[in-house]
Scaffold this motif. Sequence first.
Motif, PDB file in Angstrom:
ATOM      1  N   ALA A 176       0.825  -1.204   0.000  1.00  0.00           N
ATOM      2  CA  ALA A 176       0.000   0.000   0.000  1.00  0.00           C
ATOM      3  C   ALA A 176       0.861   1.257   0.000  1.00  0.00           C
ATOM      4  CB  ALA A 176      -0.926  -0.005   1.213  1.00  0.00           C
ATOM      5  N   ARG A 177       1.930   1.256   0.806  1.00  0.00           N
ATOM      6  CA  ARG A 177       2.787   2.442   0.872  1.00  0.00           C
ATOM      7  C   ARG A 177       3.466   2.716  -0.469  1.00  0.00           C
ATOM      8  NH1 ARG A 177       3.885   4.917   5.197  1.00  0.00           N
ATOM      9  NH2 ARG A 177       3.683   3.090   6.569  1.00  0.00           N
ATOM     10  N   ALA A 178       3.945   1.655  -1.116  1.00  0.00           N
ATOM     11  CA  ALA A 178       4.580   1.831  -2.424  1.00  0.00           C
ATOM     12  C   ALA A 178       3.579   2.383  -3.436  1.00  0.00           C
ATOM     13  CB  ALA A 178       5.150   0.500  -2.911  1.00  0.00           C
ATOM     14  N   TYR A 179       2.345   1.882  -3.351  1.00  0.00           N
ATOM     15  CA  TYR A 179       1.315   2.355  -4.289  1.00  0.00           C
ATOM     16  C   TYR A 179       0.961   3.816  -4.015  1.00  0.00           C
ATOM     17  CZ  TYR A 179      -2.994   2.617  -6.952  1.00  0.00           C
ATOM     18  OH  TYR A 179      -3.972   2.998  -7.835  1.00  0.00           O
ATOM     19  N   ILE A 180       0.820   4.172  -2.743  1.00  0.00           N
ATOM     20  CA  ILE A 180       0.502   5.565  -2.385  1.00  0.00           C
ATOM     21  C   ILE A 180       1.567   6.508  -2.933  1.00  0.00           C
ATOM     22  CG2 ILE A 180       0.294   7.202  -0.471  1.00  0.00           C
ATOM     23  CD1 ILE A 180      -0.864   4.814   1.178  1.00  0.00           C
ATOM     24  N   ARG A 181       2.830   6.146  -2.740  1.00  0.00           N
ATOM     25  CA  ARG A 181       3.919   7.015  -3.195  1.00  0.00           C
ATOM     26  C   ARG A 181       3.950   7.135  -4.712  1.00  0.00           C
ATOM     27  NH1 ARG A 181       8.728   5.083   1.055  1.00  0.00           N
ATOM     28  NH2 ARG A 181       7.805   6.125   2.887  1.00  0.00           N
ATOM     29  N   SER A 182       3.530   6.078  -5.411  1.00  0.00           N
ATOM     30  CA  SER A 182       3.504   6.144  -6.877  1.00  0.00           C
ATOM     31  C   SER A 182       2.398   7.065  -7.375  1.00  0.00           C
ATOM     32  CB  SER A 182       3.313   4.741  -7.465  1.00  0.00           C
ATOM     33  OG  SER A 182       1.996   4.264  -7.282  1.00  0.00           O
ATOM     34  N   VAL A 183       1.322   7.188  -6.577  1.00  0.00           N
ATOM     35  CA  VAL A 183       0.190   8.043  -6.975  1.00  0.00           C
ATOM     36  C   VAL A 183       0.414   9.488  -6.566  1.00  0.00           C
ATOM     37  CG1 VAL A 183      -2.279   8.472  -6.649  1.00  0.00           C
ATOM     38  CG2 VAL A 183      -1.447   6.125  -6.922  1.00  0.00           C
ATOM     39  N   GLN A 185       2.268  12.039  -6.749  1.00  0.00           N
ATOM     40  CA  GLN A 185       3.344  12.706  -7.469  1.00  0.00           C
ATOM     41  C   GLN A 185       2.941  14.155  -7.759  1.00  0.00           C
ATOM     42  OE1 GLN A 185       6.321  11.256  -8.261  1.00  0.00           O
ATOM     43  NE2 GLN A 185       5.702   9.318  -7.316  1.00  0.00           N
ATOM     44  N   GLY A 186       3.884  15.066  -7.595  1.00  0.00           N
ATOM     45  CA  GLY A 186       3.627  16.456  -7.955  1.00  0.00           C
ATOM     46  C   GLY A 186       2.783  17.233  -6.971  1.00  0.00           C
ATOM     47  N   LEU A 187       2.729  16.791  -5.723  1.00  0.00           N
ATOM     48  CA  LEU A 187       1.963  17.528  -4.725  1.00  0.00           C
ATOM     49  C   LEU A 187       2.653  18.848  -4.386  1.00  0.00           C
ATOM     50  CD1 LEU A 187       0.954  14.659  -2.277  1.00  0.00           C
ATOM     51  CD2 LEU A 187      -0.626  16.137  -3.524  1.00  0.00           C
ATOM     52  N   PRO A 188       1.890  19.939  -4.255  1.00  0.00           N
ATOM     53  CA  PRO A 188       2.503  21.228  -3.935  1.00  0.00           C
ATOM     54  C   PRO A 188       2.911  21.322  -2.472  1.00  0.00           C
ATOM     55  CG  PRO A 188       0.128  21.469  -4.122  1.00  0.00           C
ATOM     56  CD  PRO A 188       0.444  20.056  -4.514  1.00  0.00           C
ATOM     57  N   ALA A 189       4.068  21.898  -2.232  1.00  0.00           N
ATOM     58  CA  ALA A 189       4.564  22.063  -0.868  1.00  0.00           C
ATOM     59  C   ALA A 189       3.698  23.047  -0.103  1.00  0.00           C
ATOM     60  CB  ALA A 189       6.008  22.551  -0.893  1.00  0.00           C
ATOM     61  N   ALA A 190       3.670  22.878   1.219  1.00  0.00           N
ATOM     62  CA  ALA A 190       2.963  23.816   2.088  1.00  0.00           C
ATOM     63  C   ALA A 190       3.820  25.077   2.209  1.00  0.00           C
ATOM     64  CB  ALA A 190       2.721  23.187   3.452  1.00  0.00           C
ATOM     65  N   GLU A 268       1.863  10.041   4.316  1.00  0.00           N
ATOM     66  CA  GLU A 268       2.569  10.185   3.045  1.00  0.00           C
ATOM     67  C   GLU A 268       2.288  11.540   2.409  1.00  0.00           C
ATOM     68  OE1 GLU A 268       4.872   8.265   1.890  1.00  0.00           O
ATOM     69  OE2 GLU A 268       4.638   6.796   3.503  1.00  0.00           O
ATOM     70  N   PHE A 269       1.051  12.033   2.558  1.00  0.00           N
ATOM     71  CA  PHE A 269       0.728  13.364   2.055  1.00  0.00           C
ATOM     72  C   PHE A 269       1.557  14.428   2.761  1.00  0.00           C
ATOM     73  CE2 PHE A 269      -1.487  17.381   2.309  1.00  0.00           C
ATOM     74  CZ  PHE A 269      -1.849  17.619   0.998  1.00  0.00           C
ATOM     75  N   MET A 270       1.632  14.351   4.070  1.00  0.00           N
ATOM     76  CA  MET A 270       2.366  15.347   4.839  1.00  0.00           C
ATOM     77  C   MET A 270       3.847  15.327   4.481  1.00  0.00           C
ATOM     78  SD  MET A 270       0.464  15.099   8.567  1.00  0.00           S
ATOM     79  CE  MET A 270       1.370  16.476   9.294  1.00  0.00           C
ATOM     80  N   GLU A 271       4.409  14.133   4.335  1.00  0.00           N
ATOM     81  CA  GLU A 271       5.826  14.046   3.990  1.00  0.00           C
ATOM     82  C   GLU A 271       6.087  14.560   2.578  1.00  0.00           C
ATOM     83  OE1 GLU A 271       7.161  10.072   4.810  1.00  0.00           O
ATOM     84  OE2 GLU A 271       7.348  10.480   6.965  1.00  0.00           O
ATOM     85  N   ALA A 272       5.165  14.250   1.658  1.00  0.00           N
ATOM     86  CA  ALA A 272       5.348  14.685   0.270  1.00  0.00           C
ATOM     87  C   ALA A 272       5.235  16.195   0.119  1.00  0.00           C
ATOM     88  CB  ALA A 272       4.330  13.997  -0.630  1.00  0.00           C
TER      89      ALA A 272
END
Length: 308
Positions: A176-183, A185-190, A268-272
Amino acid sequence: MKYAVVDIGTNSARLMIAHVENGLIVADYKTLRLIRVGEGMVGRRIIVPAAMERTRLALLDFLEISRKYDAAERFMCFATSAVRDAENRDEFTEYIHRECGVEIDIISGDSEAMLGFAGSVDGFGGMFDIGGGSTEVMTGTLREPAFQHSFNIGTVRLLQMFPSADDADTKAYDGARAYIRSVFQGLPAADGFVYTGIGGTATALAAIDLMLDEYNAERVHGHRLSLETVRCIEAMLMSKTKEQRKQMNGLPEKKADVIVFGAMLCREFMEATGSKCIVVSDSDNMDGYLKLKLKLIPDGFAVPTGIA
């Protein structure tokens, strides 16, 4: 004057009864029913008869509640990820209209992101909404979005892909974690703002952190979750089976199977995005939908098609 707004999500149908006070949406009552419209939709994009029946019963219940609040004549209903993805969505909406007399607005992913933003962010900022079938993200302002996207990933979708997570299977979590990270992509930084988290995952994580015996919207709304806290909650949830999670304070039993994926998605969202913390909002896309319907929005803002 009272209004009723329903969100038919992948996991739950949610009802808000609200009124307008000084130009603001004020919720008088909220409830939800577990309907799992997204049941079995990873393999085939069909809303199964059992899910249609669960939705029918939920909406009839919501209509009865709305009558008690004198809001049934102003009953609004929209649907998100699972319904918009379903190959038989027309059959579903026709069935609901025939059985309940309710018209369903099917909202696009980008519009869903805008509704969540409109309901929870005042001015400039960022919003993310981890749902059952999708995760919406928007930054900037309502008038000038900087980023607006619906990611095709959510808690119910992940549970269907990795069902052995119910038994705390580490291989399921790794997949699940690998899949989340693959999806993601390109999230804007806070950058210059703190992300606002809305929806069932964010509020459930806040309730767990606050160790609430019963959900308390006033305590949850505005609660800040640090990245360290989310990591700790994630690790704790991953160490438990679904049956063990059902015994936890602050966690509704009906979320015991999907919340572990909600925590993973949040972390994963917060880290990305480089977010050291998020702020949780009890106001969400239902507030945004009503706000846009009643045109309680900034001048010059273009209402998405299908909502006006």
